[in-house]
Design an enzyme around this catalytic site. Structure first.
Site, short mmCIF file in Angstrom:
data_model
loop_
_atom_site.label_atom_id
_atom_site.label_comp_id
_atom_site.label_asym_id
_atom_site.label_seq_id
_atom_site.Cartn_x
_atom_site.Cartn_y
_atom_site.Cartn_z
N LYS A 107 0.86 -1.19 0.00
CA LYS A 107 0.00 0.00 0.00
C LYS A 107 0.88 1.23 0.00
O LYS A 107 2.00 1.20 0.52
CB LYS A 107 -0.87 0.03 1.27
CG LYS A 107 -2.13 0.88 1.10
CD LYS A 107 -3.23 0.13 0.37
CE LYS A 107 -4.48 0.93 0.22
NZ LYS A 107 -5.62 0.09 -0.20
N GLY A 219 -20.73 6.84 3.19
CA GLY A 219 -19.64 7.08 2.23
C GLY A 219 -20.16 6.90 0.82
O GLY A 219 -20.40 5.77 0.38
N GLY A 221 -18.71 7.56 -2.13
CA GLY A 221 -17.62 7.71 -3.11
C GLY A 221 -17.69 6.60 -4.13
O GLY A 221 -18.78 6.10 -4.44
N ASN A 222 -16.53 6.19 -4.62
CA ASN A 222 -16.50 5.15 -5.64
C ASN A 222 -17.21 3.88 -5.15
O ASN A 222 -18.14 3.38 -5.79
CB ASN A 222 -15.02 4.86 -6.00
CG ASN A 222 -14.87 3.76 -7.01
OD1 ASN A 222 -15.74 3.58 -7.86
ND2 ASN A 222 -13.80 3.01 -6.92
N GLY A 224 -19.10 3.20 -2.29
CA GLY A 224 -20.45 3.31 -1.73
C GLY A 224 -21.51 3.65 -2.77
O GLY A 224 -22.60 3.06 -2.76
P1 NAD Z 1 -13.67 7.74 -2.29
O1 NAD Z 1 -12.75 8.82 -1.93
O2 NAD Z 1 -14.20 7.63 -3.68
O3 NAD Z 1 -14.97 7.79 -1.33
C1 NAD Z 1 -14.94 7.96 0.05
C2 NAD Z 1 -16.28 8.58 0.44
O4 NAD Z 1 -16.39 8.61 1.86
C3 NAD Z 1 -16.44 10.02 -0.04
O5 NAD Z 1 -17.77 10.18 -0.54
C4 NAD Z 1 -16.27 10.85 1.24
O6 NAD Z 1 -16.96 12.07 1.18
C5 NAD Z 1 -16.88 9.89 2.22
N1 NAD Z 1 -16.53 10.17 3.62
C6 NAD Z 1 -15.34 10.52 4.13
N2 NAD Z 1 -15.47 10.70 5.47
C7 NAD Z 1 -16.75 10.44 5.78
C8 NAD Z 1 -17.51 10.45 6.97
N3 NAD Z 1 -16.93 10.74 8.14
N4 NAD Z 1 -18.81 10.12 6.92
C9 NAD Z 1 -19.40 9.81 5.75
N5 NAD Z 1 -18.75 9.79 4.60
C10 NAD Z 1 -17.44 10.10 4.61
O7 NAD Z 1 -12.96 6.38 -1.83
P2 NAD Z 1 -13.33 4.90 -2.23
O8 NAD Z 1 -12.39 4.45 -3.27
O9 NAD Z 1 -14.80 4.75 -2.42
O10 NAD Z 1 -12.89 4.15 -0.88
C11 NAD Z 1 -13.73 4.09 0.25
C12 NAD Z 1 -13.23 2.99 1.17
O11 NAD Z 1 -13.20 1.76 0.44
C13 NAD Z 1 -11.81 3.17 1.71
O12 NAD Z 1 -11.73 2.59 2.99
C14 NAD Z 1 -10.97 2.36 0.74
O13 NAD Z 1 -9.73 1.95 1.30
C15 NAD Z 1 -11.89 1.20 0.51
N6 NAD Z 1 -11.62 0.43 -0.71
C16 NAD Z 1 -11.65 1.02 -1.94
C17 NAD Z 1 -11.41 0.24 -3.07
C18 NAD Z 1 -11.52 0.82 -4.44
O14 NAD Z 1 -11.40 0.04 -5.41
N7 NAD Z 1 -11.72 2.11 -4.62
C19 NAD Z 1 -11.14 -1.11 -2.93
C20 NAD Z 1 -11.14 -1.69 -1.67
C21 NAD Z 1 -11.40 -0.90 -0.55
#
Ligand code: NAD
Length: 433
Positions: A107, A219, A221-222, A224
């Site tokens: 990572k 959450g 983001g991507n 959620g």
């Molecule tokens: P992202 O940045 O696209 O989304 C994160 C979301 O969480 C954003 O909408 C942000 O506004 C929101 N957020 C942040 N703090 C918050 C809070 N206190 N309350 C509510 N919402 C909050 O990131 P992502 O890629 O969707 O990753 C999210 C999680 O999933 C992380 O833990 C990441 O490590 C994990 N993850 C991601 C992937 C991937 O392929 N992108 C794969 C495995 C795990």
């Protein structure tokens, strides 16, 4: 990201210790897995748009490569710190092993609020990071991917920079790329789709009817937002509430997720979505619902709020959203937790498919990718759930850790990393496919 009191790296080490003991493995296994094999800290000089050179700190942690090259995302966030990166790299080793994907764990991260950078500054930072860690990267050595704050565009710049460094195209050195430069169909949705596959299996074993089931997503983001969209469009779930770092949108009659996505793209927030109410994070987590998907950051479900959670299934889209104390409370409440190392492993699984396609120079269509992903996720779910049912003394997380550590330790025994200790196959409890 991680609060001072809760250190994810200490948590994951404790969980590994417990699993090594439950598996009756030698303590040497814990000794090796409790620290990354290599950690690199780099200072990255970046010329800002005003001409000033600013120095950013970046990390790359390579946890364990017994099963294959290191693999894991790169996070751009102001709260990135070394222990967090080490914890995330350890989770990657476990995740790849749970999914039986031939990778170790890695990572990376940079301490930066990427939202404050211009596109040009972001590109120079991305390229500078890759130049700084290039000696320890490569398709057979360490393969990064996107994480919080990074995306396909950032992966493209990074791939291009590494290709310049090597003097030839190096598509297989990084995953999560746009399709036009060696990305895989289905990668953008992969983490969420994988999460949905595990939710479907969990619904089958708990007798939950998904059509009409209620869902809350923390959450947007991507991970959620796409999980919410798939659960609504493909499974007929009713999404009661979603949130992001700026607020939330709650509607007991259900949200139209495609419309929320469009609203967030336009306004930058889910808060204020027409017909919805902005509720607090605690209210959101304790809503009456069937499925809760934490998909934001670490340490969201703690001993402070776990007792109030009413969901039947929690599917961890995020890494490390639940603390050990909260795990114990949820287990007492008979809530089935699909742990991060299983529930969000769809991303690394399709990253693996992307890397395979890069190596072959032959690309699959989306249906083929999704079908292969489904087979992997269902097999991993059944392995973990089977062990969880068999052993009365572990929760789903404990079972997933046991499956992972069994695989990694078997590889370490076979490679002779454990000295003259011999892998005793007949006595092993976890039978590996
Ligand atoms: P992202 O940045 O696209 O989304 C994160 C979301 O969480 C954003 O909408 C942000 O506004 C929101 N957020 C942040 N703090 C918050 C809070 N206190 N309350 C509510 N919402 C909050 O990131 P992502 O890629 O969707 O990753 C999210 C999680 O999933 C992380 O833990 C990441 O490590 C994990 N993850 C991601 C992937 C991937 O392929 N992108 C794969 C495995 C795990």
């Amino acid at each position: 990201m991680m609060t001072q009191e809760i250190n994810c790296f200490e948590i994951v080490k404790d969980l590994i210790d417990t699993s090594v003991k439950k598996l009756n493995l030698n303590k040497s296994v814990y000794n090796i897995l409790s620290e990354p094999q290599r950690v690199l800290t780099v200072q990255i000089p970046v010329q800002m748009d005003d001409g000033e050179i600013r120095i950013f700190t970046g990390y790359r942690s390579q946890h364990n490569n017994a099963l294959g090259p290191y693999k894991g995302g790169i996070r751009f966030h102001q709260d990135v710190n070394l222990d967090e990166v080490k914890a995330l790299s350890t989770w990657m080793s476990l995740k790849c092993a749970v999914l039986n994907v031939p990778y170790g764990g890695g990572k990376g991260g940079i301490i930066v609020n990427h939202k404050e950078l211009s596109q040009g500054e972001l590109e120079r930072l991305s390229r500078g990071y890759i130049r700084a860690i290039a000696p320890v990267l490569g398709a057979d050595l360490d393969i990064p991917a996107p994480d919080v704050g990074t995306n396909g565009q950032v992966m493209s710049w990074m791939m291009d920079e590494f290709s310049r460094y090597r003097g030839q195209n190096e598509f297989g050195m990084i995953t999560g790329k746009p399709v036009i430069v060696g990305g895989s169909m289905g990668r953008v949705e992969a983490t969420s789709r994988g999460c949905v596959f595990t939710i479907r299996e969990a619904a089958k074993v708990t007798g939950l009817e998904l059509n009409g089931a209620t869902v809350v997503v923390q959450g947007f983001g991507n991970v959620g937002s796409i999980a919410a969209r798939l659960l609504q469009q493909e499974d007929g779930c009713r999404i009661l509430a979603v949130s992001d770092s700026t607020g939330s949108a709650y509607n007991p009659n259900g949200l139209d997720i495609a419309a929320v996505e469009e609203f967030k793209a336009r306004t930058g927030s889910v808060k204020g979505f027409p017909g919805s109410k902005d509720i607090s994070n605690d209210e959101l987590l304790s809503l009456e619902c069937d499925i809760l998907v934490p998909a934001a950051l670490e340490n969201q479900i703690t001993d402070k709020n776990a007792a109030k959670i009413k969901a039947k299934i929690i599917a961890e889209g995020a890494n490390g959203p639940t603390t050990p104390e909260a795990d114990r409370i949820l287990a007492d409440k008979k809530i089935l937790v699909l742990p991060d190392v299983l529930a969000n492993a769809g991303g690394v699984t399709v990253s693996y498919f992307e890397w395979v396609q890069n190596q072959y120079g032959y690309y699959w269509n989306e249906e083929e990718v999704n079908n292969r992903l489904e087979r992997k996720m269902v097999e991993a779910f059944n392995n973990v759930y089977g062990l969880y049912r068999k052993r009365k003394d572990v929760d789903m997380r404990g079972a997933a850790y046991m499956v992972a550590i069994e695989r990694i330790s078997q590889a370490m025994y076979m490679r002779g990393w454990l000295g003259n200790q011999v892998y005793q196959e007949v006595k092993r409890e976890v039978k590996l496919a």
